[in-house]
Design a protein around this motif. Structure first.
Motif, PDB file in Angstrom:
ATOM      1  N   GLN A  99       8.038  -2.263   3.522  1.00  0.00           N
ATOM      2  CA  GLN A  99       6.959  -1.822   2.644  1.00  0.00           C
ATOM      3  C   GLN A  99       6.109  -3.009   2.196  1.00  0.00           C
ATOM      4  OE1 GLN A  99       6.087   1.452   2.016  1.00  0.00           O
ATOM      5  NE2 GLN A  99       4.273   0.389   1.285  1.00  0.00           N
ATOM      6  N   LYS A 100       6.747  -4.143   1.920  1.00  0.00           N
ATOM      7  CA  LYS A 100       5.992  -5.343   1.554  1.00  0.00           C
ATOM      8  C   LYS A 100       5.067  -5.756   2.696  1.00  0.00           C
ATOM      9  CE  LYS A 100       9.365  -7.437  -1.560  1.00  0.00           C
ATOM     10  NZ  LYS A 100      10.347  -8.529  -1.716  1.00  0.00           N
ATOM     11  N   ASP A 103       2.080  -3.455   2.845  1.00  0.00           N
ATOM     12  CA  ASP A 103       1.121  -3.760   1.778  1.00  0.00           C
ATOM     13  C   ASP A 103       0.253  -4.968   2.135  1.00  0.00           C
ATOM     14  OD1 ASP A 103       2.169  -1.638   0.359  1.00  0.00           O
ATOM     15  OD2 ASP A 103       3.463  -2.901  -0.907  1.00  0.00           O
ATOM     16  N   GLU A 107      -3.948  -4.980   3.059  1.00  0.00           N
ATOM     17  CA  GLU A 107      -4.953  -5.783   2.368  1.00  0.00           C
ATOM     18  C   GLU A 107      -6.050  -6.229   3.326  1.00  0.00           C
ATOM     19  OE1 GLU A 107      -3.158  -9.184   0.566  1.00  0.00           O
ATOM     20  OE2 GLU A 107      -1.960  -8.014  -0.830  1.00  0.00           O
TER      21      GLU A 107
END
Length: 163
Positions: A99-100, A103, A107
């Motif tokens: 999930q990191k 993310d 961006e």
């Protein structure tokens, strides 16, 4: 002074979604490392690796903005599939890492065109509708002009406009 320029460059890349991310990826890696953001640096390295794999592949086309976005979207989809598998295996630590990464990649992606954006484009270009035999050409044109548009959504909208 050099360090400040690197940070400024990475902020410009994030804010404006500068064309050709590939040209700025080394700066982004360096800035993330200097800022102590190991996760970001690792994801940027993964992105650089994907770009390199594409560029060196047999019959590889030009690495342009559209291809970069497609590769980033592919990376997000792979991680989403991994998350589903990790959840099934009850590996929440790996879910969190994936999930990191999603993310960080998100961006760099531009905003995805909405259904309204696609319909507006089609209304301007094809006010009288689309013929069935030219459907593929129209879908390709929409995807080229509205970078990041979901192919399935575009196809569904074009199908509704068939004459």
């Amino acid at each position: 002074m050099i360090e400040m320029n690197c940070i400024t460059n990475i902020e410009n890349v994030k804010r404006r979604k500068v064309k050709m991310l590939n040209e700025n990826i080394n700066i982004m890696i360096m800035s993330a490392m200097k800022a102590g953001e190991k996760d970001k640096a690792n994801v940027y390295r993964l992105i650089k690796n994907e770009f390199l794999k594409f560029s060196t592949a047999k019959n590889a086309g030009e690495l342009n903005e559209g291809v970069e976005i497609t590769l980033l979207q592919k990376m997000v989809k792979q991680r989403e599939e991994s998350i589903a598998n990790y959840k099934a295996g009850n590996r929440m630590d790996l879910v969190e890492n994936e999930q990191k990464e999603i993310d960080i990649i998100n961006e760099l992606l531009p905003a995805v065109p909405t259904q309204e954006d696609i319909e507006k484009f089609l209304n301007e270009k094809y006010p009288n509708g689309v013929e069935k035999k030219s459907m593929g050409i129209v879908i390709k044109e929409v995807k080229e002009n509205l970078v990041g548009a979901d192919g399935k959504m575009v196809a569904d909208i074009v199908k509704l406009r068939l004459v």
